[in-house]
Each structure stands twice: as C-alpha cells, then as structure tokens.
Design a protein around this motif. Structure first.
Motif, PDB file in Angstrom:
ATOM      1  N   ALA A 150       0.830  -1.201   0.000  1.00 46.31           N
ATOM      2  CA  ALA A 150       0.000   0.000   0.000  1.00 46.31           C
ATOM      3  C   ALA A 150       0.867   1.254   0.000  1.00 46.31           C
ATOM      4  N   ALA A 151       1.922   1.239   0.811  1.00 48.21           N
ATOM      5  CA  ALA A 151       2.827   2.389   0.858  1.00 48.21           C
ATOM      6  C   ALA A 151       3.570   2.553  -0.468  1.00 48.21           C
ATOM      7  N   LEU A 152       4.029   1.437  -1.032  1.00 50.37           N
ATOM      8  CA  LEU A 152       4.739   1.492  -2.311  1.00 50.37           C
ATOM      9  C   LEU A 152       3.848   2.004  -3.436  1.00 50.37           C
ATOM     10  N   SER A 153       2.597   1.548  -3.452  1.00 51.67           N
ATOM     11  CA  SER A 153       1.695   1.931  -4.544  1.00 51.67           C
ATOM     12  C   SER A 153       1.474   3.444  -4.587  1.00 51.67           C
ATOM     13  N   LYS A 154       1.395   4.063  -3.404  1.00 54.56           N
ATOM     14  CA  LYS A 154       1.194   5.514  -3.356  1.00 54.56           C
ATOM     15  C   LYS A 154       2.443   6.265  -3.787  1.00 54.56           C
ATOM     16  N   LYS A 155       3.604   5.676  -3.509  1.00 55.94           N
ATOM     17  CA  LYS A 155       4.859   6.316  -3.894  1.00 55.94           C
ATOM     18  C   LYS A 155       5.129   6.161  -5.385  1.00 55.94           C
ATOM     19  N   LEU A 156       4.809   4.991  -5.918  1.00 57.46           N
ATOM     20  CA  LEU A 156       5.071   4.714  -7.330  1.00 57.46           C
ATOM     21  C   LEU A 156       4.057   5.371  -8.259  1.00 57.46           C
ATOM     22  N   PHE A 157       2.792   5.423  -7.801  1.00 59.77           N
ATOM     23  CA  PHE A 157       1.715   5.906  -8.666  1.00 59.77           C
ATOM     24  C   PHE A 157       0.869   6.947  -7.931  1.00 59.77           C
ATOM     25  N   PRO A 158       1.430   8.127  -7.665  1.00 63.04           N
ATOM     26  CA  PRO A 158       0.680   9.157  -6.934  1.00 63.04           C
ATOM     27  C   PRO A 158      -0.373   9.821  -7.821  1.00 63.04           C
ATOM     28  N   GLY A 159      -1.351  10.431  -7.201  1.00 68.16           N
ATOM     29  CA  GLY A 159      -2.347  11.186  -7.961  1.00 68.16           C
ATOM     30  C   GLY A 159      -3.619  10.408  -8.186  1.00 68.16           C
ATOM     31  N   PRO A 160      -4.753  11.114  -8.249  1.00 64.91           N
ATOM     32  CA  PRO A 160      -6.066  10.464  -8.393  1.00 64.91           C
ATOM     33  C   PRO A 160      -6.246   9.744  -9.725  1.00 64.91           C
ATOM     34  N   GLY A 161      -5.534  10.178 -10.750  1.00 70.00           N
ATOM     35  CA  GLY A 161      -5.698   9.560 -12.064  1.00 70.00           C
ATOM     36  C   GLY A 161      -5.126   8.165 -12.176  1.00 70.00           C
ATOM     37  N   LEU A 162      -4.366   7.736 -11.164  1.00 68.76           N
ATOM     38  CA  LEU A 162      -3.722   6.427 -11.223  1.00 68.76           C
ATOM     39  C   LEU A 162      -4.279   5.453 -10.180  1.00 68.76           C
ATOM     40  N   ALA A 163      -5.499   5.711  -9.720  1.00 70.63           N
ATOM     41  CA  ALA A 163      -6.106   4.852  -8.703  1.00 70.63           C
ATOM     42  C   ALA A 163      -6.233   3.413  -9.190  1.00 70.63           C
ATOM     43  N   GLY A 164      -6.629   3.224 -10.443  1.00 71.28           N
ATOM     44  CA  GLY A 164      -6.766   1.876 -10.995  1.00 71.28           C
ATOM     45  C   GLY A 164      -5.438   1.160 -11.092  1.00 71.28           C
ATOM     46  N   VAL A 165      -4.385   1.900 -11.438  1.00 67.95           N
ATOM     47  CA  VAL A 165      -3.048   1.312 -11.522  1.00 67.95           C
ATOM     48  C   VAL A 165      -2.576   0.885 -10.138  1.00 67.95           C
ATOM     49  N   ARG A 166      -2.849   1.722  -9.134  1.00 69.92           N
ATOM     50  CA  ARG A 166      -2.484   1.376  -7.756  1.00 69.92           C
ATOM     51  C   ARG A 166      -3.194   0.101  -7.311  1.00 69.92           C
ATOM     52  N   ALA A 167      -4.464  -0.010  -7.633  1.00 72.85           N
ATOM     53  CA  ALA A 167      -5.234  -1.190  -7.240  1.00 72.85           C
ATOM     54  C   ALA A 167      -4.683  -2.452  -7.891  1.00 72.85           C
ATOM     55  N   THR A 168      -4.327  -2.359  -9.172  1.00 74.71           N
ATOM     56  CA  THR A 168      -3.756  -3.508  -9.878  1.00 74.71           C
ATOM     57  C   THR A 168      -2.410  -3.885  -9.281  1.00 74.71           C
ATOM     58  N   PHE A 169      -1.587  -2.873  -8.990  1.00 79.68           N
ATOM     59  CA  PHE A 169      -0.293  -3.122  -8.358  1.00 79.68           C
ATOM     60  C   PHE A 169      -0.475  -3.866  -7.039  1.00 79.68           C
ATOM     61  N   MET A 170      -1.407  -3.403  -6.215  1.00 77.16           N
ATOM     62  CA  MET A 170      -1.639  -4.027  -4.920  1.00 77.16           C
ATOM     63  C   MET A 170      -2.093  -5.478  -5.075  1.00 77.16           C
ATOM     64  N   GLU A 171      -3.008  -5.705  -6.000  1.00 75.93           N
ATOM     65  CA  GLU A 171      -3.553  -7.052  -6.205  1.00 75.93           C
ATOM     66  C   GLU A 171      -2.436  -8.031  -6.564  1.00 75.93           C
ATOM     67  N   ARG A 172      -1.478  -7.573  -7.360  1.00 70.81           N
ATOM     68  CA  ARG A 172      -0.370  -8.438  -7.773  1.00 70.81           C
ATOM     69  C   ARG A 172       0.691  -8.548  -6.689  1.00 70.81           C
ATOM     70  N   PHE A 173       0.961  -7.454  -6.008  1.00 72.52           N
ATOM     71  CA  PHE A 173       2.036  -7.430  -5.019  1.00 72.52           C
ATOM     72  C   PHE A 173       1.749  -8.370  -3.850  1.00 72.52           C
ATOM     73  N   VAL A 174       0.503  -8.401  -3.400  1.00 74.01           N
ATOM     74  CA  VAL A 174       0.177  -9.222  -2.225  1.00 74.01           C
ATOM     75  C   VAL A 174       0.175 -10.719  -2.539  1.00 74.01           C
ATOM     76  N   ARG A 175       0.250 -11.081  -3.807  1.00 72.73           N
ATOM     77  CA  ARG A 175       0.373 -12.496  -4.157  1.00 72.73           C
ATOM     78  C   ARG A 175       1.748 -13.053  -3.797  1.00 72.73           C
ATOM     79  N   ASN A 176       2.723 -12.166  -3.586  1.00 67.24           N
ATOM     80  CA  ASN A 176       4.076 -12.611  -3.297  1.00 67.24           C
ATOM     81  C   ASN A 176       4.128 -13.427  -2.009  1.00 67.24           C
ATOM     82  N   ASP A 177       5.044 -14.363  -1.982  1.00 66.63           N
ATOM     83  CA  ASP A 177       5.363 -15.079  -0.759  1.00 66.63           C
ATOM     84  C   ASP A 177       6.384 -14.241   0.015  1.00 66.63           C
ATOM     85  N   ARG A 178       6.103 -13.987   1.288  1.00 67.13           N
ATOM     86  CA  ARG A 178       6.959 -13.089   2.061  1.00 67.13           C
ATOM     87  C   ARG A 178       8.416 -13.544   2.081  1.00 67.13           C
ATOM     88  N   ASP A 179       8.648 -14.829   2.308  1.00 63.37           N
ATOM     89  CA  ASP A 179      10.018 -15.320   2.417  1.00 63.37           C
ATOM     90  C   ASP A 179      10.765 -15.219   1.082  1.00 63.37           C
TER      91      ASP A 179
END
Length: 268
Positions: A150-179
């Motif tokens: 969530a913190a990364l998405s706001k830093k990488l894709f700031p601004g209201p026009g990129l809300a959809g890009v942030r959501a897609t980033f989050m959906e993919r990022f949380v699929r990662n295995d932590r280890d």
C-alpha cells in the motif's frame, strides 16, 4: 499456463508474436503481467517473452538464498529451452540487474540491452545504506506485504488519475510469498557487476525516470562506462515507468529497437 523446468525449478513464462525475440525482465515483487502494455504493443512485430523470475508470480518459490547470477542463469536457461540463441533484453529495476548480469555472464544471449531504472551495483557501503536496507527488511517482516504494498503503490503511482493502476499493483504485489520476497531483496543488496560493464559490447540503452529512487547522474555515470551506450530520460515519471507511462516508454523502446533492426540490415 506455460512452465518450463529450468535449473531444477519451474519457470513460468508468456510468449506472443512473430519476429526477433524480445525478453522482458520484471522488478522486485512484480511479475510478467506488469509488461502487459509492452506485450500488447511489441508482439505485433517481435516474439515477446516475459518470465516470472524465481520466487515471483507463478514460477517456483524455492527456499533462498537467491542470487542475481542465479536469476540470470534461469533466464539464459529459459531462452535455451525455447530455442532462442539471442534476444533483445529489457530489464526494470531487479530485472535490470538480471539483464546486466546476463550481458556480462552470457553475452552471446543478449542481442541488445535496455536497462530501466536500474544500475550495475547495489552494494551496501555506508551506514545510511545499511540502515535503509535494515528498515526495509523489518517493514516486510513486521508490517506484512499488504501494508508495504500500500505504501509502495502511493509512492510509485501518486495522484487520483492512477487509482486503478495502484489497485492492480496491490492485487499483484500481495500475491508474493513473504520469504521469497525477502530472499530476492537480500539477493539484490550486495550484488555488483560494476567492474565488468566495460566489457559489454552489445547496443545498450539506459532509460531513466527523472523522479526515480536514484538520480539521473547515477545512470549517466553508468552509460559513460559502456561503449556506445545511450541514455534517455523520461520527464515527470517514477520508478515503475513502463506501467506509469507506457506510451512514452514504448515510444523510446521502439525507436531503439528499430535502430537495431536498421543497423542489422545495413550489415547484411
């Protein structure tokens, strides 16, 4: 979902289009899907290959440690398994490190090299750098991937026009295995081929965002050490440039690739 056994693990890849092979290597915590804007554009003219690096996406997630040379060997092995002798290679961030390693360790597999917001050195040398690395590792362990993403998405894709890009980033990022994510992160810090990039002879382009984590001056210094290398800076852009500004990025990449095709034709 195509997967090939390479170096003892299953590597997921996507492939589309005719023409010369064009390999895309994604960044840390990302996957091949993040090249969707490039795959749609370049598969019209190139054989686009995008892979999920070891520990990412739909590829196997073996226990670490990992290393950049290991990831480069995986990429080279996948190309061999696909019958590809050499490809144009494009790498973003962690993928850029892998691309540099490919050009150094497997030079015959790299027809041309495009480095995006990356460098040939990620060694931790100062107290400030050690603190930064320790903080990032601790954030992942203590806060989890969702809050870090969530913190990364706001830093990488700031601004209201990129809300959809942030959501897609989050959906993919949380699929990662932590280890696996932590193993890849540790892998990057401490790696360097800085002393070897002078041996790179293939056509090389470095693409930089003017608001990347590292300054443009760092990329200028890198380009100055590779014979014939060029630098393109895209204004008002950030680290995840191919996703944030795909049209600008694609135009720069296409121009470079067409230049290589014209050069090859003139030598025939």
């Amino acid at each position: 979902m195509p997967t090939l056994d390479v170096n003892g693990i299953g590597l997921y890849y996507e492939i589309a289009g005719p023409g010369e092979p064009l390999l895309f290597l994604h960044g840390l915590g990302s996957c091949s899907q993040d090249w969707e804007f490039q795959a749609a554009e370049f598969s019209k003219d190139y054989r686009v290959i995008s892979i999920d690096l070891r520990g990412h996406g739909q590829s196997a997630r073996p226990r670490g440690p990992y290393s950049i040379p290991m990831l480069a060997a995986d990429a080279a092995g996948l190309l061999r398994a696909l019958g590809v002798e050499a490809a144009h290679v494009v790498g973003l961030s962690l993928g850029g490190a892998v691309a540099f390693q490919l050009a150094v360790s497997f030079p015959s597999t790299v027809k041309s090299l495009v480095i995006v917001n990356s460098a040939p050195d990620a060694k931790v040398r100062t107290v400030r750098q050690r603190l930064m690395v320790a903080t990032r590792l601790a954030m992942v362990r203590l806060l989890g991937l969702r809050r870090v993403g969530a913190a990364l998405s706001k830093k990488l894709f700031p601004g209201p026009g990129l809300a959809g890009v942030r959501a897609t980033f989050m959906e993919r990022f949380v699929r990662n295995d932590r280890d696996s994510y932590l193993a890849a992160l540790r892998d990057l810090f401490g790696w360097s081929v800085s002393s070897q990039i002078g041996s790179i002879t293939c056509p090389t382009l470095v693409i930089a965002a003017d608001n990347d984590y590292t300054p443009v001056a760092t990329k200028e210094a890198c380009v100055a050490r590779i014979s014939g290398a060029k630098l393109e800076v895209i204004p008002n852009s950030r680290h995840a440039l191919p996703v944030e500004k795909p049209q600008c990025f694609n135009a720069v990449l296409r121009s470079f690739l067409e230049e290589q095709s014209a050069r090859a034709a003139s030598l025939r």
